[in-house]
Motif scaffolding. Structure first.
Motif, PDB file in Angstrom:
ATOM      1  N   TYR A 165       0.834  -1.205   0.000  1.00  0.00           N
ATOM      2  CA  TYR A 165       0.000   0.000   0.000  1.00  0.00           C
ATOM      3  C   TYR A 165       0.866   1.250   0.000  1.00  0.00           C
ATOM      4  O   TYR A 165       0.610   2.214  -0.749  1.00  0.00           O
ATOM      5  CB  TYR A 165      -0.925  -0.017   1.209  1.00  0.00           C
ATOM      6  N   LYS A 166       1.912   1.249   0.828  1.00  0.00           N
ATOM      7  CA  LYS A 166       2.798   2.409   0.868  1.00  0.00           C
ATOM      8  C   LYS A 166       3.508   2.605  -0.469  1.00  0.00           C
ATOM      9  O   LYS A 166       3.683   3.744  -0.937  1.00  0.00           O
ATOM     10  CB  LYS A 166       3.821   2.231   1.993  1.00  0.00           C
ATOM     11  N   LYS A 167       3.900   1.492  -1.098  1.00  0.00           N
ATOM     12  CA  LYS A 167       4.580   1.597  -2.394  1.00  0.00           C
ATOM     13  C   LYS A 167       3.657   2.192  -3.449  1.00  0.00           C
ATOM     14  O   LYS A 167       4.052   3.083  -4.229  1.00  0.00           O
ATOM     15  CB  LYS A 167       5.076   0.215  -2.814  1.00  0.00           C
ATOM     16  N   ARG A 168       2.405   1.704  -3.473  1.00  0.00           N
ATOM     17  CA  ARG A 168       1.446   2.262  -4.443  1.00  0.00           C
ATOM     18  C   ARG A 168       1.156   3.732  -4.165  1.00  0.00           C
ATOM     19  O   ARG A 168       1.018   4.553  -5.085  1.00  0.00           O
ATOM     20  CB  ARG A 168       0.153   1.445  -4.403  1.00  0.00           C
ATOM     21  N   GLU A 169       1.074   4.116  -2.918  1.00  0.00           N
ATOM     22  CA  GLU A 169       0.825   5.503  -2.566  1.00  0.00           C
ATOM     23  C   GLU A 169       1.991   6.392  -2.986  1.00  0.00           C
ATOM     24  O   GLU A 169       1.802   7.509  -3.505  1.00  0.00           O
ATOM     25  CB  GLU A 169       0.589   5.610  -1.054  1.00  0.00           C
ATOM     26  N   ILE A 170       3.212   5.881  -2.787  1.00  0.00           N
ATOM     27  CA  ILE A 170       4.387   6.666  -3.204  1.00  0.00           C
ATOM     28  C   ILE A 170       4.423   6.820  -4.717  1.00  0.00           C
ATOM     29  O   ILE A 170       4.732   7.899  -5.250  1.00  0.00           O
ATOM     30  CB  ILE A 170       5.671   5.984  -2.678  1.00  0.00           C
ATOM     31  N   GLU A 171       4.101   5.732  -5.457  1.00  0.00           N
ATOM     32  CA  GLU A 171       4.071   5.832  -6.913  1.00  0.00           C
ATOM     33  C   GLU A 171       3.015   6.819  -7.385  1.00  0.00           C
ATOM     34  O   GLU A 171       3.233   7.587  -8.338  1.00  0.00           O
ATOM     35  CB  GLU A 171       3.813   4.442  -7.510  1.00  0.00           C
ATOM     36  N   ARG A 172       1.831   6.827  -6.737  1.00  0.00           N
ATOM     37  CA  ARG A 172       0.785   7.774  -7.104  1.00  0.00           C
ATOM     38  C   ARG A 172       1.227   9.211  -6.839  1.00  0.00           C
ATOM     39  O   ARG A 172       1.025  10.114  -7.667  1.00  0.00           O
ATOM     40  CB  ARG A 172      -0.488   7.461  -6.333  1.00  0.00           C
ATOM     41  N   GLN A 173       1.854   9.425  -5.696  1.00  0.00           N
ATOM     42  CA  GLN A 173       2.335  10.770  -5.384  1.00  0.00           C
ATOM     43  C   GLN A 173       3.427  11.210  -6.355  1.00  0.00           C
ATOM     44  O   GLN A 173       3.480  12.372  -6.779  1.00  0.00           O
ATOM     45  CB  GLN A 173       2.853  10.807  -3.938  1.00  0.00           C
ATOM     46  N   MET A 174       4.309  10.267  -6.738  1.00  0.00           N
ATOM     47  CA  MET A 174       5.354  10.622  -7.705  1.00  0.00           C
ATOM     48  C   MET A 174       4.758  10.941  -9.076  1.00  0.00           C
ATOM     49  O   MET A 174       5.210  11.853  -9.772  1.00  0.00           O
ATOM     50  CB  MET A 174       6.362   9.469  -7.819  1.00  0.00           C
ATOM     51  N   ALA A 175       3.716  10.173  -9.481  1.00  0.00           N
ATOM     52  CA  ALA A 175       3.059  10.459 -10.763  1.00  0.00           C
ATOM     53  C   ALA A 175       2.391  11.827 -10.728  1.00  0.00           C
ATOM     54  O   ALA A 175       2.472  12.611 -11.706  1.00  0.00           O
ATOM     55  CB  ALA A 175       2.042   9.366 -11.062  1.00  0.00           C
ATOM     56  N   ASN A 176       1.728  12.168  -9.639  1.00  0.00           N
ATOM     57  CA  ASN A 176       1.119  13.494  -9.511  1.00  0.00           C
ATOM     58  C   ASN A 176       2.171  14.597  -9.535  1.00  0.00           C
ATOM     59  O   ASN A 176       1.969  15.678 -10.120  1.00  0.00           O
ATOM     60  CB  ASN A 176       0.295  13.573  -8.221  1.00  0.00           C
ATOM     61  N   ALA A 177       3.299  14.295  -8.876  1.00  0.00           N
ATOM     62  CA  ALA A 177       4.371  15.302  -8.871  1.00  0.00           C
ATOM     63  C   ALA A 177       4.929  15.513 -10.269  1.00  0.00           C
ATOM     64  O   ALA A 177       5.215  16.655 -10.685  1.00  0.00           O
ATOM     65  CB  ALA A 177       5.477  14.864  -7.905  1.00  0.00           C
ATOM     66  N   ARG A 178       5.117  14.396 -11.030  1.00  0.00           N
ATOM     67  CA  ARG A 178       5.617  14.539 -12.406  1.00  0.00           C
ATOM     68  C   ARG A 178       4.620  15.303 -13.280  1.00  0.00           C
ATOM     69  O   ARG A 178       4.991  16.158 -14.091  1.00  0.00           O
ATOM     70  CB  ARG A 178       5.887  13.152 -12.999  1.00  0.00           C
TER      71      ARG A 178
END
Length: 269
Positions: A218-231
């Protein structure tokens, strides 16, 4: 094996696992000590049994000799010698005393005979045994007395051996019951309890591991989502900066496009 499917009703924790292991060590040590005690008592039991057999064999000969000596004394001194003996003796000269012997923690009663010097010498109220049969048959009376004293000694020894034999028999039965209870009931129950606690702890560990994996996913998916939003936000900012450098903003261009796409009522075509 008896007690294989039995276990103690305990809470499966690490502390209880340590307690069960300590109890298993104590039960194993107690089983070994009781087994050694049972072996020692069995050896003593067999030795006493051999002594009893020998004492019973000698008792037959001794009782036969005492009976013949009594018949000889009556034949030589006459039947009246019995009354003379009863009148001259007021107290027993051969006495019995008891003590206890410790064998592997079991107290065995022991009987020993001894001769009372005061009663043997006649004492203040008894007549001397040497004066009995002074008229006739004194030698046969003395021999009869010695034969019966020997018979009493054999009987006292046999009574001591048989009493020790019965006491050892009960002690061996009790010890063997305890050994069997530890071997077939207590130890298997503790071992089953330890296996149960280990299984429960392993299950809890697997549940914790699965829970940690889920949380990490869950934490990994959340980090990937946040990184995608940041990009995405960075790309939008970059596009905005380029539009500002060219003199028009991305928002204004979007408004023009939207405004140009609207239908004008005054225009026929």
């Amino acid at each position: 094996m008896a007690g294989q499917n039995q276990r103690l009703n305990v809470v499966p924790t690490v502390t209880m696992l340590g307690v069960m292991k300590a109890r298993l060590v104590g039960a194993t040590r107690g089983h070994a000590l009781l087994k050694k005690k049972s072996d020692a008592l069995t050896v003593q039991f067999r030795a006493i049994l051999k002594k009893i057999v020998a004492a019973k064999e000698s008792m037959g000969e001794t009782m036969r000799a005492s009976s013949f000596s009594l018949a000889e004394a009556k034949y030589v001194a006459g039947d009246g010698v019995r009354h003379v003996v009863l009148q001259s003796v007021r107290a027993a000269s051969v006495r019995v005393k008891s003590h206890q012997e410790n064998v592997a923690g079991v107290k065995l009663p022991k009987f020993t005979h001894f001769v009372d010097p005061a009663a043997a010498s006649g004492g203040p109220s008894n007549a001397s045994p040497s004066l009995t049969g002074l008229a006739r048959g004194g030698q046969q009376v003395a021999a009869c007395r010695a034969a019966h004293v020997k018979a009493i000694e054999v009987l006292v020894e046999l009574a001591s051996l048989q009493t020790s034999f019965l006491t050892l028999d009960e002690a061996i039965k009790t010890t063997n019951r305890r050994v069997n209870a530890l071997e077939n009931v207590v130890k298997p129950r503790i071992e089953n309890t330890i296996s149960y606690i280990k299984g429960e702890l392993d299950e809890l560990e697997r549940e914790d591991f699965f829970r940690l994996k889920k949380i990490q996913g869950y934490k990994k998916r959340e980090i990937e989502r946040q990184m995608a939003n940041a990009r995405l936000f960075a790309e939008e900012q970059l596009a905005e900066d380029l539009a500002l450098k060219r003199g028009i903003s991305v928002g204004a261009a979007a408004n023009l496009l939207v405004a140009g796409g609207e239908k004008d009522d005054d225009i026929i075509f």
